[in-house]
Scaffold this motif. Structure first.
Motif, PDB file in Angstrom:
ATOM      1  N   UNK A 179      -0.495  32.743 106.926  1.00  0.00           N
ATOM      2  CA  UNK A 179       0.844  32.202 107.168  1.00  0.00           C
ATOM      3  C   UNK A 179       1.122  31.014 106.259  1.00  0.00           C
ATOM      4  N   UNK A 180       2.387  30.727 106.060  1.00  0.00           N
ATOM      5  CA  UNK A 180       2.771  29.565 105.268  1.00  0.00           C
ATOM      6  C   UNK A 180       2.339  28.271 105.962  1.00  0.00           C
ATOM      7  N   UNK A 181       2.414  28.267 107.292  1.00  0.00           N
ATOM      8  CA  UNK A 181       2.006  27.083 108.039  1.00  0.00           C
ATOM      9  C   UNK A 181       0.530  26.774 107.820  1.00  0.00           C
ATOM     10  N   UNK A 182      -0.306  27.804 107.847  1.00  0.00           N
ATOM     11  CA  UNK A 182      -1.736  27.612 107.602  1.00  0.00           C
ATOM     12  C   UNK A 182      -1.980  27.129 106.185  1.00  0.00           C
ATOM     13  N   UNK A 183      -1.203  27.659 105.273  1.00  0.00           N
ATOM     14  CA  UNK A 183      -1.333  27.213 103.878  1.00  0.00           C
ATOM     15  C   UNK A 183      -1.060  25.711 103.762  1.00  0.00           C
ATOM     16  N   UNK A 184      -0.005  25.238 104.427  1.00  0.00           N
ATOM     17  CA  UNK A 184       0.336  23.809 104.387  1.00  0.00           C
ATOM     18  C   UNK A 184      -0.760  22.964 105.011  1.00  0.00           C
ATOM     19  N   UNK A 185      -1.361  23.461 106.070  1.00  0.00           N
ATOM     20  CA  UNK A 185      -2.424  22.704 106.741  1.00  0.00           C
ATOM     21  C   UNK A 185      -3.648  22.568 105.842  1.00  0.00           C
ATOM     22  N   UNK A 186      -4.049  23.683 105.227  1.00  0.00           N
ATOM     23  CA  UNK A 186      -5.236  23.654 104.364  1.00  0.00           C
ATOM     24  C   UNK A 186      -4.980  22.832 103.104  1.00  0.00           C
ATOM     25  N   UNK A 187      -3.795  22.993 102.545  1.00  0.00           N
ATOM     26  CA  UNK A 187      -3.471  22.323 101.271  1.00  0.00           C
ATOM     27  C   UNK A 187      -3.363  20.811 101.398  1.00  0.00           C
ATOM     28  N   UNK A 188      -3.323  20.284 102.620  1.00  0.00           N
ATOM     29  CA  UNK A 188      -3.254  18.825 102.803  1.00  0.00           C
ATOM     30  C   UNK A 188      -4.620  18.214 103.106  1.00  0.00           C
TER      31      UNK A 188
END
Length: 313
Positions: A179-188
């Motif tokens: 998901x895009x949300x998971x991507x944002x979490x990992x990328x931070x």
């Protein structure tokens, strides 16, 4: 093999290749059976003590290189002569030629970004040992699962750093998440942010160019199912670079998968200036053209057959 074994192997190969000694004569001189001499000569080729180079007509490939450079406003193109070679030998020839090409581009103090894929793997495998000062290799994309880890960006970065006597970073994240949300979490996460920031500031980027519909590593690893492939076709998608999908005109397509990638974006890579695309095979023609039309790469390494077909239509 011991150092003494290697020295003997070199002596035998020099007499065999430089002075045309027969295997029987070598066996007699060194007191070794002819089958063992034969195995030593073969082993010398396998481990790189001996390299056999067939010099093809350079004029035709040189003209192709200039033609592609002018057509797509590229800094430099390398067309590898591969006429009459089978698929396995083409892969080896492109890997060796790409290694020498990239080696000449690297300077002391460079930060080099690497993507993933089969061609990059073969390029690094053929790369010469040549220590450079203060060189760092940075993965540009996350991992691709547990299969064939040798083609992953982290592994390629590590292996290239060993060849250059430099350091490498590791990007401990998947290349594509659910998901895009998971991507944002990992990328931070701090360590992920650090590597991605390093990737945005590379002096030289080495990337593969994929065809999502033919011999696709991403499909093999399960990132592309039939639904996603069908959606990508509707968007006229023909290529992926660093796991970002582009259409025939080289534009990034508006598909959710592009927003779930953990890696350096194509817009950010373009700012590096020196982006080398490595791709070969007739199934990659439209993919390469799209990458060139979009201005995503500034230098290209490909094989002769692919280059010829590219410029025919």
């Amino acid at each position: 093999m011991s150092a003494e074994d290697v020295r003997l192997m070199v002596k035998i190969c020099k007499l065999y290749y430089y002075e045309s000694w027969t295997q029987e004569k070598l066996a007699e001189k060194f007191g070794i059976s002819r089958p063992i001499i034969s195995k030593m000569i073969q082993k010398a080729r396998e481990i790189g003590v001996v390299e056999i180079i067939v010099h093809d007509d350079p004029q035709q490939t040189s003209e192709l290189e200039k033609e592609i450079e002018l057509a797509y406003n590229l800094k430099q193109v390398l067309v590898v002569p591969t006429r009459d070679l089978n698929k396995e030998l083409v892969t080896s020839a492109v890997g060796k030629a790409a290694a020498l090409f990239v080696h000449k581009l690297i300077k002391n103090g460079d930060r080099i970004g690497v993507s993933w894929g089969n061609t990059l793997y073969h390029m690094v495998r053929e790369f010469p040992l040549d220590k450079k000062d203060n060189v760092k290799i940075v993965p540009l994309i996350g991992g691709m699962g547990n299969e064939r880890t040798e083609v992953h960006s982290n592994h390629i970065a590590y292996e290239l750093s060993k060849k250059l006597g430099g350091k490498s970073e590791s990007l401990y994240a998947p290349s594509v998440v659910e998901t895009e949300q998971l991507r944002e979490q990992i990328a931070t996460l701090p360590n992920i942010v650090h590597v991605l920031e390093e990737g945005k500031r590379v002096d030289l980027a080495l990337v593969g160019i994929g065809n999502p519909y033919s011999m696709s590593t991403m499909e093999r690893y399960g990132y592309l199912n039939e639904t996603v492939l069908s959606e990508l076709r509707e968007l006229d998608t023909v290529a992926d670079i660093n796991s970002r999908f582009i259409n025939r005109d080289g534009q990034i397509v508006a598909h959710p998968i592009n927003r779930r990638v953990i890696g350096v974006g194509l817009e950010q890579l373009r700012e590096a200036g020196n982006v080398v695309g490595l791709a070969f095979g007739l199934h990659k023609i439209e993919s390469i053209k799209a990458a060139l039309r979009g201005g995503h790469i500034r230098m290209l390494v490909t094989d002769e057959a692919t280059a010829q077909k590219m410029m025919e239509g």
